[in-house]
Design a protein around this motif. Structure first.
Motif, PDB file in Angstrom:
ATOM      1  N   LYS A   1      38.657  46.967  41.459  1.00  0.00           N
ATOM      2  CA  LYS A   1      37.229  47.297  41.501  1.00  0.00           C
ATOM      3  C   LYS A   1      36.457  46.080  40.994  1.00  0.00           C
ATOM      4  O   LYS A   1      36.527  45.720  39.828  1.00  0.00           O
ATOM      5  N   GLY A   2      35.761  45.464  41.897  1.00  0.00           N
ATOM      6  CA  GLY A   2      35.006  44.264  41.507  1.00  0.00           C
ATOM      7  C   GLY A   2      35.956  43.105  41.334  1.00  0.00           C
ATOM      8  O   GLY A   2      36.532  42.626  42.290  1.00  0.00           O
ATOM      9  N   SER A   3      36.111  42.695  40.125  1.00  0.00           N
ATOM     10  CA  SER A   3      37.051  41.627  39.846  1.00  0.00           C
ATOM     11  C   SER A   3      37.866  42.008  38.625  1.00  0.00           C
ATOM     12  O   SER A   3      37.470  42.882  37.853  1.00  0.00           O
ATOM     13  N   ALA A   4      38.974  41.338  38.452  1.00  0.00           N
ATOM     14  CA  ALA A   4      39.837  41.662  37.320  1.00  0.00           C
ATOM     15  C   ALA A   4      40.594  40.408  36.929  1.00  0.00           C
ATOM     16  O   ALA A   4      40.793  39.494  37.725  1.00  0.00           O
ATOM     17  N   LEU A   5      40.945  40.403  35.666  1.00  0.00           N
ATOM     18  CA  LEU A   5      41.746  39.292  35.160  1.00  0.00           C
ATOM     19  C   LEU A   5      43.198  39.748  35.132  1.00  0.00           C
ATOM     20  O   LEU A   5      43.550  40.681  34.425  1.00  0.00           O
TER      21      LEU A   5
ATOM     22  N   GLN B   1      41.810  35.014  37.483  1.00  0.00           N
ATOM     23  CA  GLN B   1      40.719  35.921  37.830  1.00  0.00           C
ATOM     24  C   GLN B   1      40.851  36.284  39.305  1.00  0.00           C
ATOM     25  O   GLN B   1      40.946  35.418  40.162  1.00  0.00           O
ATOM     26  N   VAL B   2      40.851  37.563  39.588  1.00  0.00           N
ATOM     27  CA  VAL B   2      41.131  38.021  40.948  1.00  0.00           C
ATOM     28  C   VAL B   2      39.983  38.885  41.410  1.00  0.00           C
ATOM     29  O   VAL B   2      39.485  39.722  40.667  1.00  0.00           O
ATOM     30  N   SER B   3      39.588  38.659  42.649  1.00  0.00           N
ATOM     31  CA  SER B   3      38.523  39.492  43.204  1.00  0.00           C
ATOM     32  C   SER B   3      39.117  40.510  44.174  1.00  0.00           C
ATOM     33  O   SER B   3      40.215  40.331  44.703  1.00  0.00           O
TER      34      SER B   3
ATOM     35  N   SER C   1      38.106  41.323  47.126  1.00  0.00           N
ATOM     36  CA  SER C   1      38.152  40.902  48.534  1.00  0.00           C
ATOM     37  C   SER C   1      39.418  40.101  48.804  1.00  0.00           C
ATOM     38  O   SER C   1      40.063  40.250  49.852  1.00  0.00           O
ATOM     39  N   TYR C   2      39.780  39.281  47.832  1.00  0.00           N
ATOM     40  CA  TYR C   2      40.997  38.486  48.007  1.00  0.00           C
ATOM     41  C   TYR C   2      42.220  39.400  48.080  1.00  0.00           C
ATOM     42  O   TYR C   2      43.111  39.216  48.912  1.00  0.00           O
TER      43      TYR C   2
ATOM     44  N   SER D   1      35.433  41.099  31.534  1.00  0.00           N
ATOM     45  CA  SER D   1      36.590  40.871  32.371  1.00  0.00           C
ATOM     46  C   SER D   1      37.554  39.908  31.703  1.00  0.00           C
ATOM     47  O   SER D   1      38.746  39.967  31.947  1.00  0.00           O
TER      48      SER D   1
ATOM     49  N   SER E   1      35.255  34.904  42.524  1.00  0.00           N
ATOM     50  CA  SER E   1      35.490  36.074  41.669  1.00  0.00           C
ATOM     51  C   SER E   1      34.223  36.453  40.923  1.00  0.00           C
ATOM     52  O   SER E   1      33.839  37.608  40.868  1.00  0.00           O
TER      53      SER E   1
ATOM     54  N   HIS F   1      31.562  38.173  42.837  1.00  0.00           N
ATOM     55  CA  HIS F   1      31.782  39.576  43.165  1.00  0.00           C
ATOM     56  C   HIS F   1      31.741  40.479  41.953  1.00  0.00           C
ATOM     57  O   HIS F   1      31.953  41.671  42.077  1.00  0.00           O
TER      58      HIS F   1
END
Lengths: 297, 681
Positions: A226-230, A241-243, A245-246, B27, B47, B50
């Motif tokens: 959801k959104g981005s996450a580490l 850091q991961v989005s 969409s990726y 985050s 990142s 978004h």
């Protein structure tokens, strides 16, 4: 402990199926496994013309008396199979997005296989490994072997700095495989497919049957972010850091290519490959596997 | 709408903090474990792009908190119409009733003229406008509340009476500043006074008036020549009526040189008369020798014959008490006869000494009549009969003095009698590795020690160590041991000297300063308790009881007219009384002492010089102008509108938002913990 691993519901489903090995190796006890070699057995297979060097004890003298030709009488050999389970306990196996971790799933799978083999009086052994061999129980059909294996499976935990390395454990297995046997590897195979197949190739080259159970969490196949996450790598501790969409596009494509790569290379090397989703019931995975093997036989 | 401190709006940039917290910080603080990152790539920019704001409500609350905080520091306000615009105002009529207002202007006094002028001012006040009448002297007396009843206001003006105090315009200005601040309404102040120059405070800043205060001065009278008895120097007590000297100073203000007849009046009878030449705007002095006063207090007065307009300052009253030479009771057990000899020799060495010494043994002294003695001296007491201790205690509490020489023999006692400080032991200088001690700390300004030249050269060989928790230490030896201590007990004093009067412990008796030491100590203690001045200015206070002692015991003060100054409740509890009239006050303290206190007006009131016109104008202009309400458009900016601060409301809102933020954040925190526990389970 047995009750923990061998859930009756799981075992009920598995017991109704036959574990049929594709390749019969050096078997002695007639049973469910069909030996790949001809030998002493009750079921006739074929006749073959004698060639110098054959053991004269196998010559069918009755046929020689009638036809004056020397033929060797050959039988289908039914024998017990040597089953060796390779269980990956690297830190990445500790991951689980749901209620069950991958390692837990792998333990249940290994225990179910051990139990099935025990019912068929197959000699069973196990190798617990991560970057090195952590525990090794040689294959045996002696009394109490199943309990030893169960203890070993239960005691398998990921180490503090354990990472997956297929080279050492598989070379270890190759060392003790003096007979043709069946080897089952249970791992998440977070490695380049080429490296994996290269590591397990020698086993297949010795004529042993090799089965790969690729255990993966659904979140690993398609991460839902959801959104981005580490994200932090369980084995290396690296962070990224991961989005979303990726993860939805590029990661998914890479993972599909990875799975396809392992499957293709395994199949081409004569290795059975099965993907186990930890969100799916364990008995279903086993049943599917056994059904497939039976069908191939 | 406006801002008192607009620069604080820069604090709005702090709103970026919650944005950072909600977009970035969160985050980074909560990494999620993943088996392998081999298929992930580092794409920080995409990142961040978004990222979305999490916990939107919490973010909004935090941003609102910072915005409110910045606003709070910026101190916003709203201009609202002022009382001036509404036509409201308060008229203050201040009538000077100081001593100088007794000056005659024709057939009337200045106070009468001032009251007439005040009535005229009140007549000009619009009906319904609030007004207040105050009387100005040493203090400001509000004759009415802020009322609009003209009858009550006129009655209040009529009730203003002559006073003997000195006017102080600083007191009026201070009152007006306070009133302006509290009433938050424009003031129109009418000061009706003779505007004496001497009524100005030391600094002009004390006359400052706040904005919105309009001062209108109504001068009464003008500068006039005046002679007065400026001061009288006479002893409060006299022992020998033939040798007493009384000096009087006669001053002329705005007056030409003149010869004045000066009379000395004793108890209403003229006992002496002399002439004195007073220079123009100068002074002249006269001396009277001898005063055949009767025993006890005598009402005395210096009077000049004058034809000036202020007759009240032509007399100067003072009080004189005649007593016999005082007896000193020397209580000694006779074991060390030199002590008595040294003490008596020092005390009576002056032929004009007002003291004589009576020696009694301790067992006899218990039954002595202490009212005959001005002072008691205990010489090295080693055994104190209980009746003697009780008698001395009673004597000191009623105003008597006691001097105790705590010698080596006194170590037998645990405490110094009456003073009640512990006697801890004796010390020898030789045992401390020294031949002798000299004096250490020394209170040079104390009346007992001021003539002793710091006791230079005196050698102390042995000392008695006393506790110091209850007494004031006036002198110490070089090793820190107290030598002279003082303690007030009731209305009297006890002085302890940590040595004997003879030469056994030190060589002080052989030194010349021994004589002033004994004489000053006796004079100090034999003054009859706390030395209250009996000749004071008007508006001075007389002490009725010491601290909390004698609470419930009645004290009494009768003013020059014979009226009681204190109410019944005050007479039982008041520590002091204010003397506000000129004349003789009969005072009876709670301890039973009787005093005749003479009060005279502050002689600065005799100078009728008027404030310079420039000063008057400057003072009137300090408060700015006040619109009368007839033409609000002409009112000044400051009086036009009043800034109405929004800070209290913002503060309340900030508290509410902070409370909501705590509740919301706590809820998120709980749900986060719950989720983690569920995952772990």
């Amino acid at each position: 402990m047995i009750q923990r691993f061998l859930d009756p519901a799981v075992l009920a489903g598995i017991s109704s199926l036959d574990l049929v090995a594709k390749t019969v190796v050096d078997g002695f006890i007639s049973g469910l496994h069909e030996s790949p070699d001809f030998g002493f057995s009750q079921e006739f297979a074929e006749y073959r013309q004698y060639v110098p060097g054959d053991d004269l004890r196998h010559v069918d003298w009755n046929v020689y008396a009638r036809t004056d030709r020397t033929y060797l009488k050959r039988f289908k050999g039914e024998t017990n199979t040597l089953l060796t389970i390779l269980l990956d306990t690297s830190k990445s196996m500790k991951y689980g997005s749901g209620k069950m971790e991958k390692l837990e799933y792998a333990k249940f799978l290994a225990a179910s296989l051990v139990y099935l083999a025990h019912l068929q009086r197959d000699a069973t052994g196990i190798v617990v490994f991560d970057e090195d061999v952590r525990n090794f129980v040689p294959p045996s059909s002696r009394q109490g072997q199943m309990m030893r294996l169960m203890h070993t499976i239960d005691a398998a935990v990921p180490g503090e700095s354990s990472r997956t390395d297929f080279t050492k454990p598989f070379s270890h297995v190759v060392d003790f495989l003096r007979k043709r046997s069946m080897v089952v590897a249970i791992s998440d195979f977070w490695e380049d497919p080429e490296t994996v197949i290269k590591a397990v190739g020698p086993i297949r080259a010795r004529g042993s049957e090799l089965v790969l159970f690729h255990v993966l969490d659904p979140q690993e196949i398609v991460p839902k972010i959801k959104g981005s996450a580490l994200y932090e790598d369980l084995e290396t501790g690296a962070r990224l850091q991961v989005s979303s969409s990726y993860a939805q596009r590029e990661y998914k494509d890479k993972m599909e290519a990875h799975l396809e790569g392992i499957k293709t290379k395994a199949t081409s090397a004569g290795i059975d490959y099965f993907l186990c989703d930890t969100s799916k019931p364990l008995d279903a995975s086993l049943r599917k596997y056994l059904a497939i093997r039976t069908g191939r036989l | 709408m406006g801002l008192f401190s607009p620069w604080f709006l820069g604090g709005l940039f702090a709103v970026g903090l919650p944005v950072w917290l909600h977009l970035l910080k969160r985050s980074k603080e909560d990494p999620q474990l993943f088996p392998s990152l081999m298929f992930f790539e580092h794409r920080e920019t995409s990142s961040v792009m978004h990222r979305r704001i999490d916990y939107l409500l919490l973010f909004l609350l935090r941003a609102a908190m910072l915005i409110l905080l910045a606003l709070l520091f910026a101190h916003p306000f709203i201009r609202q119409s002022s009382a001036a615009q509404r036509g409201d105002r308060l008229t203050v009529v201040a009538v000077d009733r100081s001593f100088s207002m007794r000056t005659k202007e024709g057939s009337s006094t200045r106070l009468d003229l001032a009251k007439e002028e005040a009535q005229k001012v009140l007549a000009g006040v619009p009906t319904g406008t609030k007004a207040q009448v105050v009387a100005l002297s040493g203090i400001l007396e509000a004759m009415t509340q802020q009322i609009s009843d003209p009858n009550e206001l006129r009655a209040a003006i009529a009730a203003v009476k002559e006073g003997d105090s000195r006017a102080d315009f600083g007191v009026l200005a201070r009152y007006l500043r306070t009133l302006r601040e509290q009433a938050d309404i424009p003031l129109e102040v009418h000061l009706i006074s003779d505007l004496q120059k001497s009524a100005q405070p030391a600094g002009f800043a004390d006359l400052r008036l706040d904005d919105g205060t309009k001062l209108v001065l109504h001068p009464i009278g003008k500068a006039a020549p005046n002679w007065s008895v400026e001061s009288v120097n006479a002893p409060a007590r006299l022992y020998d009526p033939k040798t007493v000297r009384i000096n009087a100073t006669i001053a002329g203000f705005n007056a030409p040189a003149a010869t004045r007849n000066v009379s000395l009046i004793l108890n209403g009878k003229t006992v002496g008369s002399k002439q004195v030449m007073v220079d123009a705007n100068g002074r002249g002095s006269v001396e009277f020798v001898g005063l055949e006063a009767t025993y006890g207090y005598n009402k005395c007065e210096i009077k000049i014959d004058s034809t000036d307009s202020l007759a009240a300052d032509d007399r100067y009253v003072f009080s004189v008490e005649r007593t016999d030479p005082k007896k000193v009771l020397f209580i000694d057990d006779g074991r060390h006869p030199k002590s008595q000899k040294f003490f008596a020799a020092a005390l009576t060495s002056d032929p004009d000494s007002e003291f004589s010494v009576d020696v009694l043994r301790p067992e006899v002294a218990a039954n002595a009549n202490y009212s005959n003695y001005t002072l008691a001296v205990l010489s090295e007491p080693s055994n104190m009969p209980a009746p003697l201790t009780a008698a001395l205690q009673r004597y000191v509490e009623q105003g008597g003095g006691l001097m105790v020489a705590v010698g080596v023999d006194s170590v037998a006692l645990s405490k110094v009698p009456v003073m009640d400080v512990p006697i801890q032991g004796t010390k020898l200088a030789t045992r401390s590795g020294e031949r002798f001690w000299s004096i250490g700390d020394f209170d040079q300004n104390h009346q007992v020690l001021k003539n002793l030249d710091h006791m230079n050269g005196v050698k102390f060989y042995q000392s008695v160590t006393l506790g110091t928790d209850k007494a004031n230490v006036l002198a110490r030896l070089s090793d820190g041991s107290p030598l002279v201590l003082e303690r007030r007990v009731g209305e009297g004093f006890v002085l302890a000297y940590a040595a004997s009067f003879d030469e056994r412990q030190n060589d002080l008796p052989y030194k010349p300063i021994y004589v002033p030491f004994v004489q000053d100590a006796v004079k100090y203690l034999g003054g009859g308790g706390v030395n209250q001045p009996v000749n004071v200015q008007v508006d001075s206070a007389v002490e009725l009881r010491a601290g909390v002692q004698n609470q419930g015991v009645s004290a009494e003060v009768l003013d020059p007219d014979g009226n009681r100054v204190l109410s019944l409740e005050e007479s039982a509890s008041a520590p002091s009384a204010m003397l506000t009239k000129e004349g003789f006050y009969d005072v009876k303290t709670a301890a039973g002492r009787r005093l005749l206190v003479a009060t005279h007006a502050d002689r600065r009131e005799s100078d009728l010089t008027v404030m310079e016109p420039e000063t008057q104008e400057l003072w009137s202009s300090t408060g700015g102008s006040v619109d009368t309400g007839k033409n609000p458009a002409k009112a000044g900016v400051n009086a036009d509108s009043t800034p109405w601060s929004l800070a209290p409301y913002i503060l309340v809102l900030l508290l509410l938002v902070a409370l909501a933020e705590s509740v919301i954040a706590n809820r998120y925190l709980r749900s986060s913990i719950h989720t983690e526990e569920t995952i772990k389970a």
